[in-house]
Structure formats: C-alpha cells, structure tokens
Design a protein around this motif. Structure first.
Motif, PDB file in Angstrom:
ATOM      1  N   GLU A  33       6.640 -63.027  17.928  1.00 29.08           N
ATOM      2  CA  GLU A  33       7.392 -62.800  19.280  1.00 29.08           C
ATOM      3  C   GLU A  33       8.260 -62.076  19.338  1.00 29.08           C
ATOM      4  OE1 GLU A  33       6.762 -60.616  22.214  1.00 29.08           O
ATOM      5  OE2 GLU A  33       5.674 -61.763  22.269  1.00 29.08           O
ATOM      6  N   ALA A  34       9.351 -62.498  18.476  1.00 31.31           N
ATOM      7  CA  ALA A  34      11.033 -62.264  18.886  1.00 31.31           C
ATOM      8  C   ALA A  34      11.693 -61.464  18.164  1.00 31.31           C
ATOM      9  CB  ALA A  34      11.221 -63.636  18.553  1.00 31.31           C
ATOM     10  N   LEU A  35      10.144 -60.876  16.871  1.00 28.69           N
ATOM     11  CA  LEU A  35      10.692 -59.458  16.146  1.00 28.69           C
ATOM     12  C   LEU A  35      10.067 -57.915  16.995  1.00 28.69           C
ATOM     13  CD1 LEU A  35      11.222 -58.288  13.642  1.00 28.69           C
ATOM     14  CD2 LEU A  35       8.367 -58.983  12.757  1.00 28.69           C
ATOM     15  N   ILE A  36       9.043 -58.557  17.626  1.00 25.09           N
ATOM     16  CA  ILE A  36       7.786 -57.737  18.432  1.00 25.09           C
ATOM     17  C   ILE A  36       8.901 -57.390  19.625  1.00 25.09           C
ATOM     18  CG2 ILE A  36       6.543 -57.517  20.244  1.00 25.09           C
ATOM     19  CD1 ILE A  36       4.262 -59.049  18.795  1.00 25.09           C
ATOM     20  N   GLN A  37       9.568 -57.793  19.888  1.00 20.53           N
ATOM     21  CA  GLN A  37      10.550 -57.887  21.296  1.00 20.53           C
ATOM     22  C   GLN A  37      11.738 -57.011  20.866  1.00 20.53           C
ATOM     23  OE1 GLN A  37      10.457 -57.752  24.116  1.00 20.53           O
ATOM     24  NE2 GLN A  37       8.468 -58.406  24.252  1.00 20.53           N
ATOM     25  N   LEU A  38      12.421 -57.049  19.319  1.00 19.69           N
ATOM     26  CA  LEU A  38      13.451 -56.480  18.672  1.00 19.69           C
ATOM     27  C   LEU A  38      12.791 -55.157  18.832  1.00 19.69           C
ATOM     28  CD1 LEU A  38      15.723 -56.662  17.638  1.00 19.69           C
ATOM     29  CD2 LEU A  38      15.107 -57.971  16.161  1.00 19.69           C
ATOM     30  N   GLU A  39      11.667 -55.429  18.237  1.00 14.58           N
ATOM     31  CA  GLU A  39      11.271 -54.060  18.062  1.00 14.58           C
ATOM     32  C   GLU A  39      11.372 -52.693  18.875  1.00 14.58           C
ATOM     33  OE1 GLU A  39       7.941 -54.069  15.718  1.00 14.58           O
ATOM     34  OE2 GLU A  39       9.038 -54.325  13.579  1.00 14.58           O
ATOM     35  N   VAL A  40      10.877 -53.776  20.542  1.00 17.70           N
ATOM     36  CA  VAL A  40      10.651 -52.566  21.644  1.00 17.70           C
ATOM     37  C   VAL A  40      11.890 -52.121  22.237  1.00 17.70           C
ATOM     38  CG1 VAL A  40      10.405 -53.070  23.541  1.00 17.70           C
ATOM     39  CG2 VAL A  40       8.117 -53.803  22.413  1.00 17.70           C
ATOM     40  N   SER A  41      13.101 -53.047  21.645  1.00 15.84           N
ATOM     41  CA  SER A  41      14.404 -53.210  21.838  1.00 15.84           C
ATOM     42  C   SER A  41      15.225 -51.662  21.058  1.00 15.84           C
ATOM     43  CB  SER A  41      15.472 -54.175  22.306  1.00 15.84           C
ATOM     44  OG  SER A  41      15.859 -54.185  20.827  1.00 15.84           O
ATOM     45  N   MET A  42      14.952 -51.164  20.130  1.00 15.07           N
ATOM     46  CA  MET A  42      15.125 -50.776  18.660  1.00 15.07           C
ATOM     47  C   MET A  42      14.628 -49.244  19.620  1.00 15.07           C
ATOM     48  SD  MET A  42      15.710 -52.879  15.646  1.00 15.07           S
ATOM     49  CE  MET A  42      16.075 -51.513  14.694  1.00 15.07           C
ATOM     50  N   GLN A  43      13.713 -48.859  20.431  1.00  9.00           N
ATOM     51  CA  GLN A  43      12.820 -48.203  20.178  1.00  9.00           C
ATOM     52  C   GLN A  43      14.119 -47.171  21.277  1.00  9.00           C
ATOM     53  OE1 GLN A  43       9.076 -48.793  21.939  1.00  9.00           O
ATOM     54  NE2 GLN A  43       8.218 -49.148  20.006  1.00  9.00           N
ATOM     55  N   THR A  44      13.907 -46.239  21.516  1.00  9.74           N
ATOM     56  CA  THR A  44      14.210 -45.017  21.902  1.00  9.74           C
ATOM     57  C   THR A  44      13.927 -45.257  24.066  1.00  9.74           C
ATOM     58  OG1 THR A  44      14.503 -43.338  21.343  1.00  9.74           O
ATOM     59  CG2 THR A  44      14.178 -42.573  22.950  1.00  9.74           C
ATOM     60  N   GLY A  45      14.799 -45.682  24.576  1.00  9.55           N
ATOM     61  CA  GLY A  45      15.337 -45.966  25.812  1.00  9.55           C
ATOM     62  C   GLY A  45      14.486 -47.438  25.828  1.00  9.55           C
ATOM     63  N   GLY A  46      14.754 -48.529  25.270  1.00  9.59           N
ATOM     64  CA  GLY A  46      14.453 -49.686  24.979  1.00  9.59           C
ATOM     65  C   GLY A  46      15.560 -50.491  25.410  1.00  9.59           C
ATOM     66  N   VAL A  48      17.360 -49.950  28.510  1.00  8.16           N
ATOM     67  CA  VAL A  48      17.027 -49.706  29.581  1.00  8.16           C
ATOM     68  C   VAL A  48      16.203 -50.437  30.672  1.00  8.16           C
ATOM     69  CG1 VAL A  48      16.304 -47.370  30.840  1.00  8.16           C
ATOM     70  CG2 VAL A  48      16.757 -46.748  29.118  1.00  8.16           C
ATOM     71  N   VAL A  49      16.311 -50.639  31.903  1.00  7.93           N
ATOM     72  CA  VAL A  49      16.320 -51.622  32.679  1.00  7.93           C
ATOM     73  C   VAL A  49      15.412 -50.803  33.809  1.00  7.93           C
ATOM     74  CG1 VAL A  49      16.554 -53.580  34.321  1.00  7.93           C
ATOM     75  CG2 VAL A  49      17.826 -53.662  31.739  1.00  7.93           C
ATOM     76  N   LEU A  50      14.406 -50.844  34.163  1.00 10.30           N
ATOM     77  CA  LEU A  50      14.170 -49.617  35.136  1.00 10.30           C
ATOM     78  C   LEU A  50      13.693 -50.422  36.449  1.00 10.30           C
ATOM     79  CD1 LEU A  50      10.697 -48.059  33.610  1.00 10.30           C
ATOM     80  CD2 LEU A  50      13.544 -46.840  33.499  1.00 10.30           C
ATOM     81  N   THR A  51      14.490 -49.813  37.504  1.00  9.46           N
ATOM     82  CA  THR A  51      14.452 -49.922  39.131  1.00  9.46           C
ATOM     83  C   THR A  51      12.784 -50.436  39.534  1.00  9.46           C
ATOM     84  OG1 THR A  51      14.671 -48.354  40.131  1.00  9.46           O
ATOM     85  CG2 THR A  51      16.183 -49.602  39.754  1.00  9.46           C
ATOM     86  N   ASP A  52      12.353 -51.354  40.404  1.00 13.34           N
ATOM     87  CA  ASP A  52      10.640 -51.152  40.971  1.00 13.34           C
ATOM     88  C   ASP A  52      10.411 -49.882  41.114  1.00 13.34           C
ATOM     89  OD1 ASP A  52      10.757 -53.893  40.480  1.00 13.34           O
ATOM     90  OD2 ASP A  52      11.471 -54.263  42.692  1.00 13.34           O
TER      91      ASP A  52
END
Length: 104
Positions: A33-46, A48-52
């Motif tokens: 799970e930590a590896l998956i989250q790391l890969e997601v954060s490295m994607q374009t826009g990873g 960015v935190v979106l508002t509701d």
C-alpha cells in the motif's frame, strides 16, 4: 550406504535453502500500500489536493467522458474535418469553453 545418506542430506539442505531464499525474496505485503501511494503521488497532479467542489466537478467530467467514449461517433476515431462538428456540439467541449484559462 553412506553416500546415499549424504545425498539425502544434501537434497534436504538444498530444499530448505531454496524455500528460505524464495521466502526472503518475495515482497513484503505490508509495503504494498505504501508503494502504491508513492506511485500515485509521483503521477502528474499527484500532489494536488482537490476541494469538495473540485472533486464533484472531477466526478462529473469523468462521467461525461465515459458517456462520450461509448458513443458510436467518438471524435478521436474520426478525421478531424468530420469530427469538428461533433466536437463543437460535445457537452464536454462546451463545459471546457466556459472554464477559466490560465495564461502564463
């Protein structure tokens, strides 16, 4: 007799070593799970935190995109001159035209 006994020991030791080596070389499922989250954060826009409101718009755009992709007259599958009118009448295109544009 002694030779066959040594061969048996060698086979057992070899099997044990193979089992241990394969157990050590397999990835730890706790780190998956930590590896998956790391890969997601490295994607374009990873990062960015979106508002509701942005999340709702993202869900709406995704739904509209899915509907457009499933149409028989999908513009990327057509020559541009034929697709131009389909693009101009597309709900996604109309929505994108209304969105603010950033100029750098």
């Amino acid at each position: 007799m002694e030779v066959s006994l040594n061969r048996r020991h060698a086979v057992v030791v070899c099997l044990l070593l193979c089992c241990l080596a394969s157990g050590l070389s397999s990835p730890d499922p706790r780190h998956r799970e930590a590896l998956i989250q790391l890969e997601v954060s490295m994607q374009t826009g990873g990062q960015v935190v979106l508002t509701d409101a942005e999340k709702r718009l993202d869900a709406l755009l995704f739904k509209m995109k899915q509907e457009e992709v499933s149409r028989a007259d999908f513009p990327p599958a057509m020559h541009f001159f034929r697709a131009r009118d389909v693009i101009r009448t597309s709900p996604i295109f109309k929505l994108l035209q209304k969105m603010p544009k950033a100029f750098c």
